[in-house]
Scaffold this active site. Structure first.
Site, PDB file in Angstrom:
ATOM      1  N   ASP A  45       0.702  -1.078  -0.103  1.00 38.82           N
ATOM      2  CA  ASP A  45       0.124  -0.101  -0.092  1.00 38.82           C
ATOM      3  C   ASP A  45       0.698   1.303   0.048  1.00 38.82           C
ATOM      4  O   ASP A  45       0.627   2.114   0.703  1.00 38.82           O
ATOM      5  CB  ASP A  45      -0.977  -0.152   1.171  1.00 38.82           C
ATOM      6  CG  ASP A  45      -1.890  -1.183   1.318  1.00 38.82           C
ATOM      7  OD1 ASP A  45      -2.202  -1.896   0.163  1.00 38.82           O
ATOM      8  OD2 ASP A  45      -1.941  -1.773   2.547  1.00 38.82           O
TER       9      ASP A  45
ATOM     10  N   GLU B 110     -11.575  -1.644  -3.030  1.00 35.93           N
ATOM     11  CA  GLU B 110     -10.947  -0.872  -1.990  1.00 35.93           C
ATOM     12  C   GLU B 110      -9.787   0.124  -2.659  1.00 35.93           C
ATOM     13  O   GLU B 110      -9.387   0.229  -3.693  1.00 35.93           O
ATOM     14  CB  GLU B 110     -10.262  -1.873  -0.928  1.00 35.93           C
ATOM     15  CG  GLU B 110      -9.280  -2.825  -1.333  1.00 35.93           C
ATOM     16  CD  GLU B 110      -8.966  -3.954  -0.317  1.00 35.93           C
ATOM     17  OE1 GLU B 110      -9.475  -4.048   0.766  1.00 35.93           O
ATOM     18  OE2 GLU B 110      -7.918  -4.578  -0.814  1.00 35.93           O
TER      19      GLU B 110
END
Length: 346
Positions: free
Chosen positions: A38, A229
Site C-alpha cells: 500500500d 478498496e
C-alpha cells in the site's frame, strides 16, 4: 514526395496530439524496495518518500523509504515507534497499522492511516501531521492528531484505505472504503484535518455489483464479490479520476488484485468508466493487471509532477509471493491514464 510525407505527419500530429502519446514505462528498482504494501508517495525538495503499511524493519509502524531518483531506494525511518495507546484501547485486535496516505495542505503534511483487523468493518481512520518529511530537519516530528472517523458493525462501509484529494478550490476530501458498500467520501475541514461539521454527507463513489449466483462468503468475512478498496483520486484536466483496486490482495501468489479507474466532472461523482458504466454499478476501466512475473498489482498512489506523473503500487512476485514496490510513469491519452507493470524477464 518526401516533403508531402513530412507535411502529412505534421498535420496528423496537429490534428491529434495524443495519437503518438508516449507509452508508460515501468521503472527498474534497486535497494530496499521489497516487502512494500500500500505505498503512498510524496516529494519534498530533492527527495521522494514512500510510506507503507505495517511493521517497519527493525521495529515501529509505517516504514519510510527514500530516494533521490525513484529507482534507488533505502529505508530511512518509520512514523510511530508503536501503535498509539488510544488505538490499542479501542481496537485491541489491531496488530499493525494500515494504508498510510500522505498529502500536504494548510502548511503541513497530513498522514491519514487506518486501524482494523482482517475481515471486520469495526475500523477507524486516524491522522498524524508533520511540518516536514525530512528526518534530518529540527522541525521533523510526527504529531498524533487522533481519530478522524470510524465505522461500526452496522455500517455499510469499512473505514480503512484513506486518501485525500484537493478539489479545484483547494478543499480537501477524504475517500475511503474496502468491501461492504464500497468506496465512500467525506468532506474535510482544512484547518483541523478532521471531518467538516458543515457537511455530514457520506458520498458514495464506487461499489461492486452482486452476481447472479455468488459464491458463499467465508464465515465471518464479507463476500469476495464485494472486493473493491484502496481509492485514490487525482484532478487532471477537466476530470477527477478515481483509482481503485478490484478483487483480492494480501494472498501472495494467490493475489488477484487489479487496478481500475473511472472519472467524474465533480469530486463527489458520479464516476464513470471509459464505456460510460457508473462505478457505483460495478464499472471500472482496467489500468493494471497481472503478468507472468508480477501478480495482484494494486494499493496504488499517484504523484503529479511538472515533469510527468507517476503511479506507485505493490505487486507480488509470481514465484515467492513476496510483495514489492512498483513504479510506473503515468501517461494520459484521450482523457484516460495508462501505466505499466514490469515485464517478465526474457
Amino acid at each position: 514526395m518526401q516533403m508531402i510525407r513530412k507535411a502529412s505527419f505534421i498535420f496528423l500530429l496537429m490534428l491529434s496530439p495524443t495519437l503518438f502519446a508516449q507509452a508508460p514505462q515501468a521503472l527498474t528498482l534497486q535497494g530496499d524496495y521489497e516487502f512494500t504494501h500500500d505505498p503512498s508517495i510524496a516529494r519534498e525538495g530533492d527527495t521522494y518518500y514512500v510510506f507503507a503499511t505495517g511493521h517497519a524493519p527493525g521495529g515501529g509502524q509505517f516504514a519510510v523509504r527514500c530516494s533521490h531518483n525513484l529507482t534507488e531506494w533505502k529505508l530511512c525511518g518509520h512514523i510511530f515507534n508503536e501503535i498509539p495507546e488510544w488505538i490499542r484501547n479501542v481496537s485491541p485486535k489491531t496488530k499493525e497499522l494500515w494504508a498510510p496516505d500522505v498529502s500536504y495542505f494548510n502548511g503541513k503534511f497530513h498522514l491519514y492511516y487506518a486501524y482494523s483487523a482482517f475481515g471486520v468493518n469495526t475500523s477507524g481512520i486516524a491522522l498524524a501531521t508533520n511540518e516536514t518529511l525530512d528526518p534530518t530537519s529540527p522541525k521533523y516530528a510526527w504529531k498524533d492528531e487522533g481519530l478522524v472517523l470510524k465505522s461500526i458493525e452496522n455500517d455499510d462501509f469499512n473505514a480503512i484505505d484513506p486518501n485525500i484529494v484537493l478539489d479545484s478550490k483547494g478543499q480537501p476530501w477524504l475517500s475511503l472504503g474496502s468491501f461492504w458498500g464500497g468506496i465512500k467520501m467525506r468532506r474535510i475541514d482544512p484547518a483541523t484535518g478532521k471531518l467538516d461539521p458543515a457537511d455530514s454527507t457520506v458520498y458514495s463513489l464506487a461499489s461492486r455489483v452482486r452476481p447472479a449466483n455468488p459464491e458463499p462468503a467465508r464465515p465471518g468475512l464479507p463476500s469476495d464479490w464485494q472486493a473493491i478498496e484502496a481509492p485514490f483520486i487525482v484532478h487532471h484536466g477537466d476530470f477527477y479520476y478515481l483509482f481503485v483496486s478490484f478483487d483480492l490482495c494480501c494472498r501472495g501468489t494467490k493475489s488477484t488484485y487489479r487496478t481500475m479507474v473511472g472519472r467524474a466532472k465533480k469530486v463527489t461523482g458520479p464516476y464513470l468508466d471509459a464505456n460510460g458504466t457508473p462505478m457505483l454499478q460495478g464499472g471500472g476501466t482496467e489500468l493494471l493487471k497481472a503478468n507472468g512475473r508480477w501478480l495482484g498489482p494494486g494499493g496504488e498512489s499517484v504523484l503529479q509532477r511538472p515533469e510527468g506523473d507517476i503511479i506507485v503500487f505493490h505487486a507480488y512476485d509470481a514465484v515467492t509471493g513476496r510483495p514489492a514496490l512498483q513504479i510506473s510513469t503515468l501517461t494520459w491519452d484521450l482523457g484516460w491514464p495508462h501505466a505499466a507493470l514490469q515485464e517478465p524477464s526474457k
